[in-house]
Design a protein around this motif. Structure first.
Motif, PDB file in Angstrom:
ATOM      1  N   PRO A  29      83.139  33.620 -39.836  1.00  0.00           N
ATOM      2  CA  PRO A  29      82.128  33.223 -38.844  1.00  0.00           C
ATOM      3  C   PRO A  29      82.347  33.976 -37.533  1.00  0.00           C
ATOM      4  CG  PRO A  29      83.521  31.344 -39.536  1.00  0.00           C
ATOM      5  CD  PRO A  29      84.176  32.596 -40.000  1.00  0.00           C
ATOM      6  N   THR A  30      81.276  34.556 -36.994  1.00  0.00           N
ATOM      7  CA  THR A  30      81.377  35.280 -35.716  1.00  0.00           C
ATOM      8  C   THR A  30      80.120  35.039 -34.871  1.00  0.00           C
ATOM      9  OG1 THR A  30      80.182  37.372 -36.086  1.00  0.00           O
ATOM     10  CG2 THR A  30      82.371  37.214 -37.052  1.00  0.00           C
ATOM     11  N   MET A  31      80.229  35.451 -33.606  1.00  0.00           N
ATOM     12  CA  MET A  31      79.053  35.456 -32.737  1.00  0.00           C
ATOM     13  C   MET A  31      78.544  36.888 -32.537  1.00  0.00           C
ATOM     14  SD  MET A  31      79.463  32.306 -30.146  1.00  0.00           S
ATOM     15  CE  MET A  31      80.503  33.094 -28.950  1.00  0.00           C
ATOM     16  N   HIS A  35      84.074  43.789 -32.956  1.00  0.00           N
ATOM     17  CA  HIS A  35      85.124  44.744 -32.591  1.00  0.00           C
ATOM     18  C   HIS A  35      86.205  44.678 -33.676  1.00  0.00           C
ATOM     19  CE1 HIS A  35      87.221  41.129 -31.379  1.00  0.00           C
ATOM     20  NE2 HIS A  35      86.278  40.841 -30.517  1.00  0.00           N
ATOM     21  N   GLY A  37      88.943  43.218 -33.894  1.00  0.00           N
ATOM     22  CA  GLY A  37      89.463  41.878 -34.179  1.00  0.00           C
ATOM     23  C   GLY A  37      88.647  41.214 -35.282  1.00  0.00           C
ATOM     24  N   HIS A  38      87.327  41.223 -35.120  1.00  0.00           N
ATOM     25  CA  HIS A  38      86.453  40.663 -36.154  1.00  0.00           C
ATOM     26  C   HIS A  38      86.640  41.413 -37.478  1.00  0.00           C
ATOM     27  CE1 HIS A  38      83.851  39.915 -32.441  1.00  0.00           C
ATOM     28  NE2 HIS A  38      84.015  38.692 -32.916  1.00  0.00           N
ATOM     29  N   LEU A  41      89.424  40.559 -39.762  1.00  0.00           N
ATOM     30  CA  LEU A  41      89.186  39.350 -40.568  1.00  0.00           C
ATOM     31  C   LEU A  41      88.360  39.713 -41.808  1.00  0.00           C
ATOM     32  CD1 LEU A  41      88.205  36.773 -37.749  1.00  0.00           C
ATOM     33  CD2 LEU A  41      90.482  37.301 -38.607  1.00  0.00           C
ATOM     34  N   PHE A 147      89.884  33.072 -39.502  1.00  0.00           N
ATOM     35  CA  PHE A 147      89.796  32.901 -38.047  1.00  0.00           C
ATOM     36  C   PHE A 147      90.901  33.708 -37.370  1.00  0.00           C
ATOM     37  CE2 PHE A 147      87.489  29.342 -39.717  1.00  0.00           C
ATOM     38  CZ  PHE A 147      86.453  29.156 -38.816  1.00  0.00           C
ATOM     39  N   GLY A 148      90.681  34.089 -36.112  1.00  0.00           N
ATOM     40  CA  GLY A 148      91.657  34.878 -35.363  1.00  0.00           C
ATOM     41  C   GLY A 148      92.578  33.990 -34.529  1.00  0.00           C
ATOM     42  N   LYS A 150      93.632  34.849 -31.819  1.00  0.00           N
ATOM     43  CA  LYS A 150      93.143  35.030 -30.448  1.00  0.00           C
ATOM     44  C   LYS A 150      92.617  33.702 -29.889  1.00  0.00           C
ATOM     45  CE  LYS A 150      90.656  36.932 -26.985  1.00  0.00           C
ATOM     46  NZ  LYS A 150      89.581  35.998 -26.838  1.00  0.00           N
ATOM     47  N   ASP A 151      91.889  32.962 -30.720  1.00  0.00           N
ATOM     48  CA  ASP A 151      91.381  31.648 -30.320  1.00  0.00           C
ATOM     49  C   ASP A 151      92.237  30.589 -31.015  1.00  0.00           C
ATOM     50  OD1 ASP A 151      88.731  32.432 -28.856  1.00  0.00           O
ATOM     51  OD2 ASP A 151      88.805  33.642 -30.676  1.00  0.00           O
ATOM     52  N   GLN A 154      91.049  27.001 -31.255  1.00  0.00           N
ATOM     53  CA  GLN A 154      89.912  26.895 -32.176  1.00  0.00           C
ATOM     54  C   GLN A 154      90.405  26.819 -33.621  1.00  0.00           C
ATOM     55  OE1 GLN A 154      86.027  29.145 -31.952  1.00  0.00           O
ATOM     56  NE2 GLN A 154      87.130  30.501 -33.340  1.00  0.00           N
ATOM     57  N   PRO A 175      96.450  37.583 -37.128  1.00  0.00           N
ATOM     58  CA  PRO A 175      96.946  37.960 -35.791  1.00  0.00           C
ATOM     59  C   PRO A 175      95.878  38.540 -34.855  1.00  0.00           C
ATOM     60  CG  PRO A 175      98.289  38.973 -37.518  1.00  0.00           C
ATOM     61  CD  PRO A 175      97.140  38.302 -38.197  1.00  0.00           C
ATOM     62  N   THR A 176      96.144  38.408 -33.573  1.00  0.00           N
ATOM     63  CA  THR A 176      95.268  38.958 -32.533  1.00  0.00           C
ATOM     64  C   THR A 176      95.327  40.487 -32.538  1.00  0.00           C
ATOM     65  OG1 THR A 176      95.711  37.015 -31.209  1.00  0.00           O
ATOM     66  CG2 THR A 176      94.827  38.931 -30.024  1.00  0.00           C
ATOM     67  N   VAL A 177      94.163  41.117 -32.531  1.00  0.00           N
ATOM     68  CA  VAL A 177      94.105  42.582 -32.431  1.00  0.00           C
ATOM     69  C   VAL A 177      93.941  42.942 -30.959  1.00  0.00           C
ATOM     70  CG1 VAL A 177      92.835  44.660 -33.122  1.00  0.00           C
ATOM     71  CG2 VAL A 177      93.125  42.765 -34.738  1.00  0.00           C
ATOM     72  N   MET A 185      91.337  42.088 -27.819  1.00  0.00           N
ATOM     73  CA  MET A 185      89.931  42.477 -27.983  1.00  0.00           C
ATOM     74  C   MET A 185      89.051  41.241 -27.911  1.00  0.00           C
ATOM     75  SD  MET A 185      89.764  45.519 -30.664  1.00  0.00           S
ATOM     76  CE  MET A 185      90.723  47.002 -30.389  1.00  0.00           C
TER      77      MET A 185
END
Ligand code: AMP
Length: 281
Positions: A29-31, A35, A37-38, A41, A147-148, A150-151, A154, A175-177, A185
């Motif tokens: 799931p993304t908005m 980039h 990071g997405h 996933l 999910f990342g 990064k959040d 969440q 992991p966070t990119v 990112m």
């Protein structure tokens, strides 16, 4: 030539297409405004499942009234080209009215852990996130959702919802990119003016400082918070929302660091509000 990636815009069609898929389904799931990071996933989802669905939906219910819903960056064409490269199979891009009818009034809300940190600063945010994810999970029926870190909050909140409500999928956190200078990112990084972009490196610098203090034996969470705050305050463009050293499961603030601890922060750099975190193991 027919494009390899299928774009689905309605819930009815997504459900129909879903039932044609054979084997496990990975879901990201993304908005949108994608980039690396997405894409990390989507890559992992493709490694672990024969079919990958990516949703692109700027979810209005997770934005507060004074937040950036209207100006949130969007570029569907570019997103589709990037996802083609990752060999994602389906992009689900519903409209806001398709997802929320005018009479929509059912919400999924996780307790305590969603009220701390981001939840304290953005009171209706996680209710919007959990509600849209519950809807997306019901529509897409994924085997695994990605999910990342990064959040981080969440990911925790979603895991709790899935576990408490016995939802039939596995949550994978990756992991966070980061950019070469450490900045995590984020689609919102495009808002940063050049001098703000430079200033934004202070987030990761302060997280690195926390990690260094911890690896040198510092166990006092207050001292770690204080050193991070002092470092960030040296950056005139930065305005701290919170700096937290908390239990990685409950998100309760710690007096003494007990691993795993989540060190997280939210800092405004000019207009954009950026978040980032590391885990002390
Ligand atoms: P968003 O489009 O911001 O809703 O993010 C969609 C997903 O991508 C969420 O699971 C985010 O945690 C994840 N994500 C965003 N930025 C990054 C990043 N820098 N590294 C890894 N995952 C990320």
């Amino acid at each position: 030539m027919t494009p390899a990636i299928k774009v689905v815009e309605t819930i009815a069609e997504m459900k129909r297409v879903r039932h044609e898929l054979v084997g496990t389904v990975g879901f990201v799931p993304t908005m949108g405004y994608l980039h690396e990071g997405h894409l990390s996933l989507a890559k992992q989802a493709k490694k672990e499942n024969p079919s990958v669905v990516v949703s692109i939906f700027v979810n209005p219910t997770q934005f507060g009234p004074r937040e950036d819903l209207a100006s949130y960056p969007r570029d569907m064409e570019r997103d589709l080209a990037l996802l083609e490269k990752e060999k994602a199979d389906i992009v689900f891009a519903p409209s806001a009215t398709g997802m929320y009818s005018t009479r929509f009034d059912s919400w999924v809300e996780v307790g305590e852990v969603s009220h701390r940190l981001e939840g304290a600063s953005r009171p209706t945010h996680f209710r919007g996130v959990t509600t849209v994810c519950a809807k997306l999970f019901n529509i897409v029926e994924p085997t695994r959702a990605y999910f990342g870190q990064k959040d981080a909050q969440q990911a925790l909140v979603i895991r709790k919802m899935v576990s408490d409500l016995n939802m039939n999928l596995e949550i994978v956190t990756l992991p966070t990119v980061r950019e070469p200078d450490g900045l995590a990112m984020s689609s919102r990084n495009v808002y940063l003016k050049p001098e703000e972009r430079k200033a934004a490196t202070v987030l990761y610098q302060s997280l690195t400082l926390a990690q260094q203090m911890w690896s040198r034996g510092e166990k006092n969470a207050g001292r770690i918070r204080q050193e991070m705050i002092s470092l960030i305050k040296k950056q005139p463009l930065a305005e701290i929302d919170y700096v937290s050293v908390a239990d990685a499961e409950t998100l309760e603030e710690l007096v003494e660091v007990r691993p795993p601890a989540l060190v997280s922060l939210a800092v405004k750099i000019g207009k954009p509000r950026l978040i980032d975190n590391v885990v002390l193991e």
